[in-house]
Design a protein around this motif. Structure first.
Motif, PDB file in Angstrom:
ATOM      1  N   MET A   1       0.837  -1.186   0.000  1.00  0.00           N
ATOM      2  CA  MET A   1       0.000   0.000   0.000  1.00  0.00           C
ATOM      3  C   MET A   1       0.871   1.235   0.000  1.00  0.00           C
ATOM      4  O   MET A   1       1.939   1.249   0.592  1.00  0.00           O
ATOM      5  CB  MET A   1      -0.914  -0.001   1.224  1.00  0.00           C
ATOM      6  CG  MET A   1      -2.072  -0.984   1.123  1.00  0.00           C
ATOM      7  SD  MET A   1      -3.055  -1.019   2.614  1.00  0.00           S
ATOM      8  CE  MET A   1      -2.318  -2.409   3.458  1.00  0.00           C
ATOM      9  N   ASP A   3       1.004   4.962   1.184  1.00  0.00           N
ATOM     10  CA  ASP A   3       0.303   5.813   2.128  1.00  0.00           C
ATOM     11  C   ASP A   3       0.753   7.265   2.098  1.00  0.00           C
ATOM     12  O   ASP A   3       0.292   8.071   2.898  1.00  0.00           O
ATOM     13  CB  ASP A   3       0.506   5.278   3.554  1.00  0.00           C
ATOM     14  CG  ASP A   3      -0.054   3.871   3.711  1.00  0.00           C
ATOM     15  OD1 ASP A   3      -1.033   3.577   3.025  1.00  0.00           O
ATOM     16  OD2 ASP A   3       0.502   3.094   4.493  1.00  0.00           O
ATOM     17  N   TYR A  22     -10.084   7.381   7.078  1.00  0.00           N
ATOM     18  CA  TYR A  22      -9.581   6.965   5.781  1.00  0.00           C
ATOM     19  C   TYR A  22      -8.121   7.353   5.609  1.00  0.00           C
ATOM     20  O   TYR A  22      -7.691   8.405   6.064  1.00  0.00           O
ATOM     21  CB  TYR A  22     -10.407   7.619   4.668  1.00  0.00           C
ATOM     22  CG  TYR A  22     -11.838   7.146   4.599  1.00  0.00           C
ATOM     23  CD1 TYR A  22     -12.134   5.817   4.335  1.00  0.00           C
ATOM     24  CD2 TYR A  22     -12.895   8.029   4.777  1.00  0.00           C
ATOM     25  CE1 TYR A  22     -13.443   5.368   4.267  1.00  0.00           C
ATOM     26  CE2 TYR A  22     -14.214   7.597   4.703  1.00  0.00           C
ATOM     27  CZ  TYR A  22     -14.484   6.268   4.443  1.00  0.00           C
ATOM     28  OH  TYR A  22     -15.782   5.836   4.369  1.00  0.00           O
ATOM     29  N   ASP A  31      -0.937  -3.272  -4.796  1.00  0.00           N
ATOM     30  CA  ASP A  31      -2.347  -3.009  -4.513  1.00  0.00           C
ATOM     31  C   ASP A  31      -3.305  -3.641  -5.515  1.00  0.00           C
ATOM     32  O   ASP A  31      -4.522  -3.498  -5.372  1.00  0.00           O
ATOM     33  CB  ASP A  31      -2.595  -1.489  -4.512  1.00  0.00           C
ATOM     34  CG  ASP A  31      -1.700  -0.745  -3.543  1.00  0.00           C
ATOM     35  OD1 ASP A  31      -1.433  -1.286  -2.457  1.00  0.00           O
ATOM     36  OD2 ASP A  31      -1.247   0.372  -3.882  1.00  0.00           O
ATOM     37  N   TRP A  76      -8.254   4.032   1.638  1.00  0.00           N
ATOM     38  CA  TRP A  76      -8.271   2.798   2.411  1.00  0.00           C
ATOM     39  C   TRP A  76      -9.020   3.013   3.727  1.00  0.00           C
ATOM     40  O   TRP A  76      -8.884   4.053   4.361  1.00  0.00           O
ATOM     41  CB  TRP A  76      -6.852   2.342   2.736  1.00  0.00           C
ATOM     42  CG  TRP A  76      -5.996   2.086   1.537  1.00  0.00           C
ATOM     43  CD1 TRP A  76      -5.282   2.993   0.815  1.00  0.00           C
ATOM     44  CD2 TRP A  76      -5.775   0.817   0.909  1.00  0.00           C
ATOM     45  NE1 TRP A  76      -4.623   2.388  -0.214  1.00  0.00           N
ATOM     46  CE2 TRP A  76      -4.902   1.049  -0.190  1.00  0.00           C
ATOM     47  CE3 TRP A  76      -6.209  -0.478   1.171  1.00  0.00           C
ATOM     48  CZ2 TRP A  76      -4.475   0.011  -1.021  1.00  0.00           C
ATOM     49  CZ3 TRP A  76      -5.777  -1.500   0.340  1.00  0.00           C
ATOM     50  CH2 TRP A  76      -4.925  -1.257  -0.733  1.00  0.00           C
ATOM     51  N   GLU A  79      -7.362  -2.154   6.181  1.00  0.00           N
ATOM     52  CA  GLU A  79      -6.664  -2.880   5.125  1.00  0.00           C
ATOM     53  C   GLU A  79      -7.500  -3.025   3.866  1.00  0.00           C
ATOM     54  O   GLU A  79      -7.088  -3.706   2.918  1.00  0.00           O
ATOM     55  CB  GLU A  79      -6.258  -4.275   5.625  1.00  0.00           C
ATOM     56  CG  GLU A  79      -5.280  -4.243   6.790  1.00  0.00           C
ATOM     57  CD  GLU A  79      -3.994  -3.518   6.423  1.00  0.00           C
ATOM     58  OE1 GLU A  79      -3.374  -3.896   5.416  1.00  0.00           O
ATOM     59  OE2 GLU A  79      -3.619  -2.568   7.142  1.00  0.00           O
ATOM     60  N   GLU A  80      -8.669  -2.389   3.822  1.00  0.00           N
ATOM     61  CA  GLU A  80      -9.574  -2.536   2.683  1.00  0.00           C
ATOM     62  C   GLU A  80      -9.548  -1.283   1.811  1.00  0.00           C
ATOM     63  O   GLU A  80      -9.716  -0.164   2.312  1.00  0.00           O
ATOM     64  CB  GLU A  80     -10.999  -2.783   3.171  1.00  0.00           C
ATOM     65  CG  GLU A  80     -12.001  -2.998   2.053  1.00  0.00           C
ATOM     66  CD  GLU A  80     -13.383  -3.334   2.581  1.00  0.00           C
ATOM     67  OE1 GLU A  80     -13.973  -4.305   2.074  1.00  0.00           O
ATOM     68  OE2 GLU A  80     -13.866  -2.637   3.495  1.00  0.00           O
ATOM     69  N   LEU A  81      -9.354  -1.492   0.507  1.00  0.00           N
ATOM     70  CA  LEU A  81      -9.465  -0.404  -0.446  1.00  0.00           C
ATOM     71  C   LEU A  81     -10.943  -0.146  -0.695  1.00  0.00           C
ATOM     72  O   LEU A  81     -11.678  -1.045  -1.120  1.00  0.00           O
ATOM     73  CB  LEU A  81      -8.768  -0.782  -1.761  1.00  0.00           C
ATOM     74  CG  LEU A  81      -8.759   0.273  -2.867  1.00  0.00           C
ATOM     75  CD1 LEU A  81      -7.952   1.496  -2.449  1.00  0.00           C
ATOM     76  CD2 LEU A  81      -8.194  -0.315  -4.161  1.00  0.00           C
TER      77      LEU A  81
END
Length: 335
Positions: A1, A3, A22, A31, A76, A79-81
């Protein structure tokens, strides 16, 4: 990811929902699995059938002229897009002499209504306008977005940002049964599957064939090569009509994005050979190739509902039927 705060997003500008924090960043090779899950979730809940495998999205990140760190945005939740957008800008103008950039993206159903779509557009539009200005200085330009099905929430949001409906595209599908025999081709013309030696000839034919098609422009060699060798490309199902001097007169190029679905990416005939049935002949051969492969249940394509060549009538004669309709929207850029 990835960031790192994206330069086009102000610190603290990303909206949050109840008890949701977020993280914003850009998309990278690590990703693509999460990105594929999100893209396919959006396709499912919105009914667009625009499904992508991780390998296809990985190719997008390495496409000609793409800078993922500046041209993509990822949101994000843990851990979820949950949301994403990306911009692209061809290096060639369209056939009307306009520069254009395209924006695409989506938000998970359970994270909608929190302002993420608007925030993504706030971030992406300036970058898209910058690309048009840099690659097409002095030309008029516009931003375009596929808004999904008519009446979608995306369509309403885009209208509020100054975008207007400009075109509608029909997805057509045909089961692989009752396929007619391949018609006879004119003397001096042969049908063949495309090989590496045909790459540039097909590009030249495509640029001629689409010169009078809405929204199109000449495709440069680099992005054409990426399309030609893409993971999804299925040359064994594709068909060319070639004359004795090796010139491509008509073509059907096929890909596979969803298992057991053959998808016609491009169909075209050079203007001098229109009206002689070559596109229909190539398409019938491709349908038969899909049947013979034994790996497909259906063949699909998208067509401009106002195609200047009357392509929809051709496809309907060959057994294709409309399954859905999507809308394209545009907003002009100031000069």
């Amino acid at each position: 990811m990835h960031d790192t705060q994206h330069p086009d997003v102000r610190a603290g500008a990303a909206p949050t929902g109840p008890s949701t924090a977020y993280r914003w960043g850009s998309l990278g090779p690590d990703d693509v699995e999460a990105w594929s899950r999100l893209v396919n979730h959006v396709a499912e809940v919105d009914g667009t059938e625009e499904f992508y495998q991780p390998e296809d999205l990985a190719e997008e990140l390495t496409g000609h002229g793409v800078d993922p760190a500046r041209d993509t945005w990822a949101v994000w939740a843990g851990e979820e897009l949950v949301a994403w957008t990306a911009v692209g800008c061809p290096t060639t103008p369209d056939h009307e002499g306009h520069g254009r950039a395209h924006l695409e993206g989506g938000v998970r159903l359970d994270h909608r209504g929190r302002g993420l779509g608007r925030a993504l557009m706030d971030a992406a539009e300036p970058r898209a306008a910058q690309l048009v200005s840099e690659r097409h200085p002095g030309r008029p330009g516009h931003l375009s977005v596929g808004a999904g099905l008519v009446g979608s929430s995306a369509q309403a949001m885009l209208r509020s940002r100054g975008y207007a409906d400009v075109r509608w595209f029909d997805m057509l599908a045909r089961p692989l049964d009752g396929v007619p025999e391949i018609p006879q081709v004119p003397a001096g013309v042969r049908l063949t599957a495309p090989g590496p030696e045909h790459e540039d000839a097909v590009r030249e034919a495509h640029n001629l064939a689409f010169r009078d098609h809405w929204g199109s422009g000449p495709v440069a060699p680099e992005p054409w090569h990426e399309r030609w060798v893409a993971r999804s490309a299925r040359p064994s199902l594709s068909t060319l009509a070639v004359d004795e001097e090796g010139r491509v007169l008509s073509y059907v190029l096929v890909g596979e994005w969803v298992e057991r679905h053959a998808y016609v990416n491009l169909v075209g005939t050079v203007p001098a050979w229109r009206g002689r049935g070559l596109a229909a002949t190539c398409l019938v051969r491709t349908i038969r190739q899909s049947v013979d492969a034994g790996s497909y249940d259906v063949i699909e394509l998208d067509v401009d509902s106002d195609s200047p060549t009357g392509a929809t009538r051709l496809y309907e004669r060959l057994g294709f039927r409309r399954t859905l309709q999507t809308v394209a929207m545009r907003r002009a850029l100031p000069l």
